[in-house]
Write a protein that holds these residues in place. Structure first.
Motif, PDB file in Angstrom:
ATOM      1  N   PRO A 180       0.814  -1.226   0.000  1.00  0.00           N
ATOM      2  CA  PRO A 180       0.000   0.000   0.000  1.00  0.00           C
ATOM      3  C   PRO A 180       0.841   1.267   0.000  1.00  0.00           C
ATOM      4  O   PRO A 180       0.329   2.341  -0.325  1.00  0.00           O
ATOM      5  CB  PRO A 180      -0.822  -0.119   1.289  1.00  0.00           C
ATOM      6  N   ALA A 181       2.141   1.160   0.351  1.00  0.00           N
ATOM      7  CA  ALA A 181       3.013   2.333   0.391  1.00  0.00           C
ATOM      8  C   ALA A 181       3.773   2.552  -0.915  1.00  0.00           C
ATOM      9  O   ALA A 181       4.561   3.492  -1.005  1.00  0.00           O
ATOM     10  CB  ALA A 181       4.012   2.201   1.540  1.00  0.00           C
ATOM     11  N   GLY A 182       3.543   1.734  -1.925  1.00  0.00           N
ATOM     12  CA  GLY A 182       4.245   1.896  -3.201  1.00  0.00           C
ATOM     13  C   GLY A 182       3.983   3.262  -3.816  1.00  0.00           C
ATOM     14  O   GLY A 182       2.829   3.712  -3.894  1.00  0.00           O
ATOM     15  N   ASP A 183       5.042   3.922  -4.270  1.00  0.00           N
ATOM     16  CA  ASP A 183       4.896   5.299  -4.744  1.00  0.00           C
ATOM     17  C   ASP A 183       4.083   5.426  -6.024  1.00  0.00           C
ATOM     18  O   ASP A 183       3.457   6.455  -6.256  1.00  0.00           O
ATOM     19  CB  ASP A 183       6.285   5.919  -4.957  1.00  0.00           C
ATOM     20  N   ALA A 184       4.097   4.417  -6.875  1.00  0.00           N
ATOM     21  CA  ALA A 184       3.419   4.544  -8.168  1.00  0.00           C
ATOM     22  C   ALA A 184       1.904   4.393  -8.064  1.00  0.00           C
ATOM     23  O   ALA A 184       1.169   4.882  -8.931  1.00  0.00           O
ATOM     24  CB  ALA A 184       3.964   3.511  -9.154  1.00  0.00           C
ATOM     25  N   HIS A 185       1.405   3.727  -7.031  1.00  0.00           N
ATOM     26  CA  HIS A 185      -0.011   3.350  -7.001  1.00  0.00           C
ATOM     27  C   HIS A 185      -0.977   4.539  -7.069  1.00  0.00           C
ATOM     28  O   HIS A 185      -1.938   4.499  -7.855  1.00  0.00           O
ATOM     29  CB  HIS A 185      -0.311   2.502  -5.759  1.00  0.00           C
ATOM     30  N   PRO A 186      -0.802   5.599  -6.260  1.00  0.00           N
ATOM     31  CA  PRO A 186      -1.772   6.703  -6.341  1.00  0.00           C
ATOM     32  C   PRO A 186      -1.835   7.338  -7.726  1.00  0.00           C
ATOM     33  O   PRO A 186      -2.924   7.691  -8.208  1.00  0.00           O
ATOM     34  CB  PRO A 186      -1.254   7.696  -5.288  1.00  0.00           C
ATOM     35  N   ALA A 187      -0.680   7.465  -8.384  1.00  0.00           N
ATOM     36  CA  ALA A 187      -0.664   8.051  -9.726  1.00  0.00           C
ATOM     37  C   ALA A 187      -1.357   7.144 -10.732  1.00  0.00           C
ATOM     38  O   ALA A 187      -2.070   7.615 -11.629  1.00  0.00           O
ATOM     39  CB  ALA A 187       0.776   8.331 -10.157  1.00  0.00           C
ATOM     40  N   LEU A 188      -1.153   5.841 -10.618  1.00  0.00           N
ATOM     41  CA  LEU A 188      -1.794   4.894 -11.537  1.00  0.00           C
ATOM     42  C   LEU A 188      -3.311   4.877 -11.332  1.00  0.00           C
ATOM     43  O   LEU A 188      -4.077   4.816 -12.295  1.00  0.00           O
ATOM     44  CB  LEU A 188      -1.222   3.494 -11.334  1.00  0.00           C
ATOM     45  N   LEU A 189      -3.749   4.938 -10.084  1.00  0.00           N
ATOM     46  CA  LEU A 189      -5.191   4.990  -9.810  1.00  0.00           C
ATOM     47  C   LEU A 189      -5.799   6.270 -10.369  1.00  0.00           C
ATOM     48  O   LEU A 189      -6.871   6.246 -10.980  1.00  0.00           O
ATOM     49  CB  LEU A 189      -5.423   4.900  -8.301  1.00  0.00           C
TER      50      LEU A 189
END
Length: 294
Positions: free
Chosen positions: A113-122
């Protein structure tokens, strides 16, 4: 522990089919830490470093197809225009050495859940291109995260690429950490304005068991922008609107207390990041109207 080194994508898929529990190794940022601390001892490591196509990207004009191993350094240098939110997030990843090696596929595979790319991909509405010897399928990013460090990949599947529509409006990303570099996010927030569709998408990291969207906040802001004619007028946002967006984003979190921060702090910080990133993106959108022609 056996080390498998396929020389082609077809060989990699065959190896994964034969050894479904094999752990893919690309950048190694998370996998090697887990092995070094004896948190994981897989029977097989599947090294994908010899498969050059995973480190390439291409575009058909409307969509970028990003190879799973394109390093963050290249995302920053080559894709800041079409994928601005992901490029901003890439700048926050670890150190220059890790950014030269690590790619988005590793973040997705680990599904922390702390991966940096996830919020941008969502926020961008990405799709994950997964493949096995049985064929290819596209997994919407909203359906990809299934639990704490779990994802929707089948045991015999590998991530080949990520498909992301080129940005049609401003995007932003921000995170809170205990220092400015080499830090795991206490929480993170991504936002993308999609003026052609008249919608807004978001992504929250490190504030729930999985990366997630602030859907109620998105719906509120999308309706407010449409009802107020703000997409057309590009007028300044009312401070009350921005504050409510932040409040709803914070309310959409499901954080925990851990060594990096309390649940209360994470919830508060997400609200602050939501307000800030909305302000930055909307100001960029307003400035586009008056930008001089090239």
């Amino acid at each position: 522990m056996d080390f498998l080194r396929p020389a082609s994508w077809a060989e990699a898929l065959a190896a994964k089919a034969e050894h479904p529990a094999a752990v893919p190794l690309a950048g190694g940022t998370d996998v090697m830490v887990e092995i070094n601390f004896d948190h994981r001892r897989p029977d097989h490591l599947l090294d994908l470093g010899r498969i050059g196509e995973l480190a390439d990207w291409e575009t058909d004009g409307g969509t970028v197809r990003l190879g799973a191993s394109v390093p963050y350094t290249r995302i920053i240098a080559e894709l800041s225009g079409p994928l601005p939110g992901l490029a901003v997030a890439a700048r926050t990843v670890a150190s220059p050495q890790i950014r030269n090696r690590a790619g988005v596929g590793g973040n997705l595979g680990t599904a922390s859940p702390a991966g940096d790319a996830h919020p941008a991909l969502l926020a961008a509405g990405a799709e994950v291109e997964a493949e096995s010897v049985r064929g290819v399928r596209l997994i919407p990013i909203d359906a990809f995260y299934t639990g704490v460090k779990r994802n929707a990949l089948a045991p015999d599947e590998l991530i080949r690429a990520i498909r992301i529509d080129r940005a049609d409006g401003p995007q932003q990303y921000a995170k809170v950490g205990t220092r400015n570099a080499m830090v795991i996010a206490v929480c993170a927030f991504g936002i993308a304005l999609h003026p052609r569709r008249g919608t807004v998408r978001t992504g929250i990291g490190s504030a729930a068991p999985t990366p997630l969207r602030a859907t109620v906040a998105e719906e509120f802001l999308t309706a407010a922008l449409a009802d107020g004619g703000l997409w057309e007028s590009r007028a300044p946002l009312d401070p009350g609107l921005t504050a409510e967006f932040g409040r709803l984003a914070a309310a959409g979190c499901r954080p925990i207390d851990d060594v990096r921060g309390t649940a209360a702090y994470r919830r508060h910080a997400v609200g602050v990041l939501a307000r800030r990133t909305l302000t930055w993106t909307w100001e960029s959108y307003r400035e586009e109207r008056s930008a001089p022609c090239a």
